[in-house]
Design an enzyme around this catalytic site. Structure first.
Site, PDB file in Angstrom:
ATOM      1  N   LYS A  69     -21.285  14.471 -23.545  1.00 35.44           N
ATOM      2  CA  LYS A  69     -21.574  13.227 -24.262  1.00 35.44           C
ATOM      3  C   LYS A  69     -21.662  11.995 -23.363  1.00 35.44           C
ATOM      4  CE  LYS A  69     -19.802  14.815 -28.676  1.00 35.44           C
ATOM      5  NZ  LYS A  69     -19.059  14.462 -29.898  1.00 35.44           N
ATOM      6  N   GLY A 130     -12.104  11.675 -24.037  1.00 33.34           N
ATOM      7  CA  GLY A 130     -13.501  11.937 -23.733  1.00 33.34           C
ATOM      8  C   GLY A 130     -14.452  11.182 -24.641  1.00 33.34           C
ATOM      9  N   GLY A 131     -15.687  11.688 -24.729  1.00 29.37           N
ATOM     10  CA  GLY A 131     -16.711  11.007 -25.510  1.00 29.37           C
ATOM     11  C   GLY A 131     -16.373  10.895 -26.985  1.00 29.37           C
ATOM     12  N   MET A 132     -15.859  11.972 -27.586  1.00 28.44           N
ATOM     13  CA  MET A 132     -15.495  11.918 -28.993  1.00 28.44           C
ATOM     14  C   MET A 132     -14.316  10.984 -29.215  1.00 28.44           C
ATOM     15  SD  MET A 132     -16.488  13.014 -31.883  1.00 28.44           S
ATOM     16  CE  MET A 132     -15.943  13.132 -33.579  1.00 28.44           C
TER      17      MET A 132
END
Length: 272
Positions: A69, A130-132
């Protein structure tokens, strides 16, 4: 589903451990709406080559999952505000070779917090960086949550995310508890090294009012099972997946299915 033909529009997903959930969801709706489209999941071995393929082959849409991501940002041409604001991408739309990145995870988290009437004055433990995690932290901040602690062993990533949204950071869970626990790590994900592990200890689950796991596969992760067993309100990754996939479908096709069609697509995914 139409027979494969040269005029068919292709959409794909890229994930380290792809599932068939998105494939079933999108293809079911293509069929119901009579669209000459098809959706296929991939586990790329070279992300740059995969995105070059999206551009060069005229692939209309591309879903992006963990762990790509953030890495995909350097490979697109433009960032929609939904992705730029959090430097995380889960959707790419290809307009004649011009790739625009979006993030529909944020929308899903935002809607689920509201639907479940989670109080903004709730304390929160958010595990992951992270991205999430970025999408989740942004949705929490924008919904008015202030008492949020990012739990991440990677100090640089954890502190950066916490500082970005004015939250606290800690490296380990320890004995920490909160009203709302959210897992945004791969812990509990089917096929992973920690598929059978709990992302939060029993004490944290017992102390929580709401247990939220963004992991969509399996639909009932160890954390969700433990939350249900403890009598807690739970929010599942399957719910996140449905909302974000719906918003992707709209971005790709320009068509918004009816609520009934979406429910039927969800039922189709669950029945497989």
């Amino acid at each position: 589903m139409p027979i494969l033909n040269k005029d068919m529009t292709l959409c794909i997903s890229l994930s380290a451990r792809p599932s068939n959930n998105g494939t079933r969801f999108h293809n079911y709706l293509y069929d119901q709406l009579g669209l000459n489209w098809i959706y296929k999941a991939f586990a790329p071995t070279d992300l740059a080559q995969a995105i070059a393929g999206v551009r060069g082959l005229g692939i209309r849409g591309c879903a992006v999952s963990m762990p790509f991501k953030e890495d995909v940002i350097a490979l697109v041409d433009a960032m929609d505000p939904s992705a730029k604001a959090i430097d995380s991408v889960n959707t790419i739309v290809n307009d004649a070779g011009h790739l625009t990145a979006y993030n529909t995870d944020y929308t899903a988290i935002e809607q689920l917090l509201e639907r479940n009437a989670v109080r903004p004055d709730s304390s929160v433990l958010l595990r992951g960086a992270g991205g999430m995690a970025k999408a989740t932290a942004a949705a929490l901040r924008d919904a008015g949550f202030r008492d949020v602690t990012i739990v991440a062993r990677n100090e640089a990533a954890g502190r950066a995310l916490a500082d970005l949204y004015g939250f606290a950071w800690r490296a380990e869970l320890g004995d920490a508890t909160a009203d709302l626990t959210i897992n945004v790590t791969p812990i509990g994900m089917a096929g992973g090294p920690e598929a059978d592990s709990l992302s939060f200890p029993a004490a944290a689950i017992d102390a929580a009012e709401v247990v939220f796991d963004v992991v969509a596969l399996p639909p009932e992760t160890p954390l969700i099972k433990a939350g249900r067993a403890a009598g807690k309100k739970v929010i599942t990754g399957a719910e996140v997946a449905t909302i974000q996939a719906l918003e992707q479908f709209v971005l790709y096709t320009g068509i918004r299915p009816t609520d009934e069609q979406v429910r039927d697509a969800e039922a189709f995914v669950r029945a497989q």
